[in-house]
Write an enzyme that holds these catalytic residues in place. Structure first.
Site, PDB file in Angstrom:
ATOM      1  N   SER A  44      30.949  14.372 -21.064  1.00 48.98           N
ATOM      2  CA  SER A  44      30.071  13.184 -21.210  1.00 48.98           C
ATOM      3  C   SER A  44      30.101  12.348 -19.935  1.00 48.98           C
ATOM      4  O   SER A  44      30.667  11.257 -19.913  1.00 48.98           O
ATOM      5  CB  SER A  44      30.471  12.355 -22.423  1.00 48.98           C
ATOM      6  OG  SER A  44      31.845  12.088 -22.490  1.00 48.98           O
TER       7      SER A  44
ATOM      8  N   GLY B 201       0.800  -1.217   0.000  1.00 54.06           N
ATOM      9  CA  GLY B 201       0.000   0.000   0.000  1.00 54.06           C
ATOM     10  C   GLY B 201       0.828   1.260   0.000  1.00 54.06           C
ATOM     11  O   GLY B 201       0.375   2.311  -0.448  1.00 54.06           O
TER      12      GLY B 201
ATOM     13  N   MET C  14     -15.464  -2.642   8.826  1.00 54.38           N
ATOM     14  CA  MET C  14     -16.808  -2.162   9.142  1.00 54.38           C
ATOM     15  C   MET C  14     -17.115  -2.319  10.631  1.00 54.38           C
ATOM     16  O   MET C  14     -17.946  -1.583  11.180  1.00 54.38           O
ATOM     17  CB  MET C  14     -17.840  -2.919   8.305  1.00 54.38           C
ATOM     18  CG  MET C  14     -17.856  -2.562   6.817  1.00 54.38           C
ATOM     19  SD  MET C  14     -18.293  -0.829   6.506  1.00 54.38           S
ATOM     20  CE  MET C  14     -19.961  -0.750   7.148  1.00 54.38           C
TER      21      MET C  14
END
Length: 635
Positions: A548, A119, A173
């Site tokens: 570079s 999560g 719930m």
């Protein structure tokens, strides 16, 4: 003992029942699904509950689980079902999911593979991995918190990845006293968001993973909910397996099967359609055509192979076909292109650098690819298209991607196997992004390589030399430009045809629009590499002097050149020596903060690992260095 003995009858009955069970189990359908959502929404607990209620836990596992639950003490001495899935020590210590955990379980009606995905936002990339093969997503919401940013992010990603079955599981719930109004408000809020991102349908279920409400059956605590419980819903969801069969035949070749000189087959999965011996097929991207001769499987030759099966096919003609190519129906070939608009989910802590070369892996084929500056980044909360120069970790954006050669593909919306890809960093080998091809760019079909009569070999022959690119790299003040200038003068005296590309000079014209951010440095080298390639095609010896700083870009330029024509020269000067020279006064400005993104101070320099030449400027003069380079160039 005879066959009439009771013990023998019992053993025979058991064996018969086992065979019957295995036979029934073999023909059950499989549902792959993921659980996702925000942190601490109860994903691991839910999966643990499903495993427990479906009797998929052995006695010793249950005993260990009970002991671990008492030791951890997070559920007041009761069973902590999350411990069944959170297997990493760090996950148990922090009470979060970090990696993707896959678990198998089965009921009388169906088999399941569930992926417990993290999560935390920083582990979104792991969630994408779990979702990539899923048929259904269970998106959990903590009833106390409602819809959060990660809820929106994961919903957007599941839809983006083509998952069309969504279960909105409003969890915990029990902590809101099973209040219907709370559940209804969350469903209403989610419906408004889901509609905005294209999710037209979902199933909402009020649950408690901890207490077991509405998991395997209805709950007396929610008499107001008349819908199906979660597990029965998962058992009856119809996964569409016919859409791939309705598409034309496609088989990405994973392996050339050559057990002996008399057999040459091409093994891989049939990702869409079906095929029979005698069917006309085309091999892409070459376009060569042939006919299917045999379809070989473990159980012998087949009369047909269909989507979802992995087989070996043989062709009637000896044509070139290798790993990464795709065998398709001759009358319905795939598109072939080298430029695409793609949706990217960035999965690396190092941001996207537009213009940098990455490996692009699509199916069994790996090609070099560059990503252009994003067209936009998606705000997962508002669906706004935001301007973006790059993509950071977990960002979702749309950008054009160019590959170094044409590849066969299908838009991701039509076929995940032929339209989904990953990007891999060429240096670290990390997977940095997951991508989905939206469509080929029109210019990819309109622009073709124009053949010319005068070859690069002819250009070199008229100049009486072998073309090459001498690539001098090193810190600012290392002496690159000085050495490059001496090399060109010496080659001129030898009647060699050369051209010197210097870092500062190029920024006055070709690259005057670029700054010194990492992205601009990447684009600077990409452009110079393209120019150097054209000059070597013209037969010239190209001498470059550029800091570079990144290995990826130097390797990218090497990949543009013919084998042996790129000579990397590392002008190796210690930072303190280069800073002492400070001919242009740049180090002094960088140290005082007046000059940002200066290599060696606040921007990294990645030294070459295997250069063709290393020049120690503390031990030799520019003249000596030039002689060493020319000796390497012209033995």
């Amino acid at each position: 003992m005879t066959t009439q003995d009771p013990i023998y009858k019992t053993d025979a009955l058991i064996a018969e029942n086992i065979d019957a069970y295995l036979e029934a189990h073999q023909h059950k359908t499989m549902l792959r699904f993921i659980t996702c959502g925000s942190v601490d929404d109860g994903k691991s607990t839910l999966i643990g509950r499903l495993l427990y209620d479906s009797k998929m836990i052995f006695e010793d596992q249950l005993a260990t689980l009970e002991a671990d639950s008492k030791r951890v003490g997070t559920q007041g001495g009761e069973i902590d079902f999350a411990l069944l899935v959170d297997g990493l020590a760090a996950e148990r210590e922090q009470g979060i999911t970090i990696d993707v955990a896959y678990r198998f379980f089965a009921t009388e009606k169906r088999k399941f593979i569930v992926a417990d995905t993290p999560g935390h936002e920083q582990y979104t990339r792991n969630m994408v991995t779990g979702a990539s093969t899923a048929d259904l997503a269970v998106i959990l919401i903590d009833a106390r918190k409602g819809i959060l940013t990660q809820t929106r992010r994961h919903s957007y990603l599941t839809h983006l990845l083509g998952i069309r079955h969504i279960v909105l599981a409003v969890n915990k719930m029990d902590l809101v006293d099973y209040d219907q109004a709370t559940f209804d408000q969350i469903v209403e809020d989610y419906r408004a968001f889901a509609t905005s991102i294209g999710i037209s349908d979902f199933t909402a279920i009020p649950i408690s993973g901890y207490k077991g409400d509405n998991i395997t059956g209805g709950s007396d605590n929610t008499p107001w909910y008349q819908g199906t419980a979660l597990l029965p819903h998962l058992e009856q969801v119809e996964v569409d397996t016919t859409s791939d069969l309705d598409q034309p035949f496609r088989l990405p070749v994973q392996w050339v099967n050559r057990p002996n000189l008399d057999f040459r087959g091409f093994a891989g999965p049939v990702v869409s359609g079906s095929v029979r011996p005698g069917d006309k097929v085309r091999v892409l991207p070459s376009g060569k055509t042939s006919t299917i001769d045999r379809i070989v499987h473990l159980d012998g030759d087949r009369d047909q192979a269909s989507a979802g099966e992995s087989v070996t096919v043989t062709l009637a003609d000896e044509i070139d076909c290798s790993r990464g190519q795709v065998i398709v129906a001759a009358q319905a070939p795939l598109e072939v292109a080298d430029q695409f608009e793609s949706t990217l989910v960035w999965m690396d802590e190092v941001p996207l650098l537009p213009g940098r070369a990455y490996w692009l892996k699509i199916g069994a084929q790996t090609v070099s690819a560059t990503v252009h500056e994003p067209k936009y980044e998606v705000n997962v909360n508002t669906q706004e298209h935001l301007a973006a120069k790059a993509l950071d970790l977990n960002a979702i954006g749309v950008a054009n991607v160019t590959t170094d050669r044409e590849i066969p593909f299908a838009p991701y919306a039509e076929n995940k196997d032929l339209g989904g890809f990953i990007l891999i960093d060429k240096i670290t080998n990390h997977t940095v992004a997951a991508g989905m091809i939206n469509f080929a760019l029109r210019r990819a079909q309109n622009i073709h390589w124009q053949a010319t009569d005068i070859s690069r070999e002819h250009h070199a022959l008229t100049k009486n030399q072998k073309p090459a690119t001498l690539w001098l790299t090193g810190l600012s003040g290392s002496g690159k430009s000085t050495i490059a200038n001496v090399v060109e003068k010496k080659l001129a005296r030898m009647n060699r045809h050369t051209f010197l590309l210097d870092g500062d000079n190029v920024r006055h014209g070709l690259n005057k629009d670029l700054g010194f951010t990492e992205a601009d440095r990447v684009e600077n080298i990409r452009r110079v590499g393209e120019v150097a390639k054209l000059m070597t095609d013209a037969g010239l010896i190209v001498i470059t002097a550029f800091i570079s700083p990144f290995r990826s870009e130097r390797d990218m330029v090497r990949g543009m050149m013919q084998p042996g024509e790129f000579i990397e020269v590392f002008v190796d000067t210690p930072l303190e020596v280069a800073e002492e020279r400070d001919v242009k006064g740049l180090y002094a400005k960088a140290r005082t903060g007046q000059l940002k993104n200066f290599t060696g101070i606040d921007s990294p320099y990645e030294s070459p690992e295997n250069p063709e030449l290393r020049i120690d400027t503390t031990a030799m003069t520019p003249e000596e260095a030039a002689d060493l380079i020319i000796a390497r160039l012209i033995p």
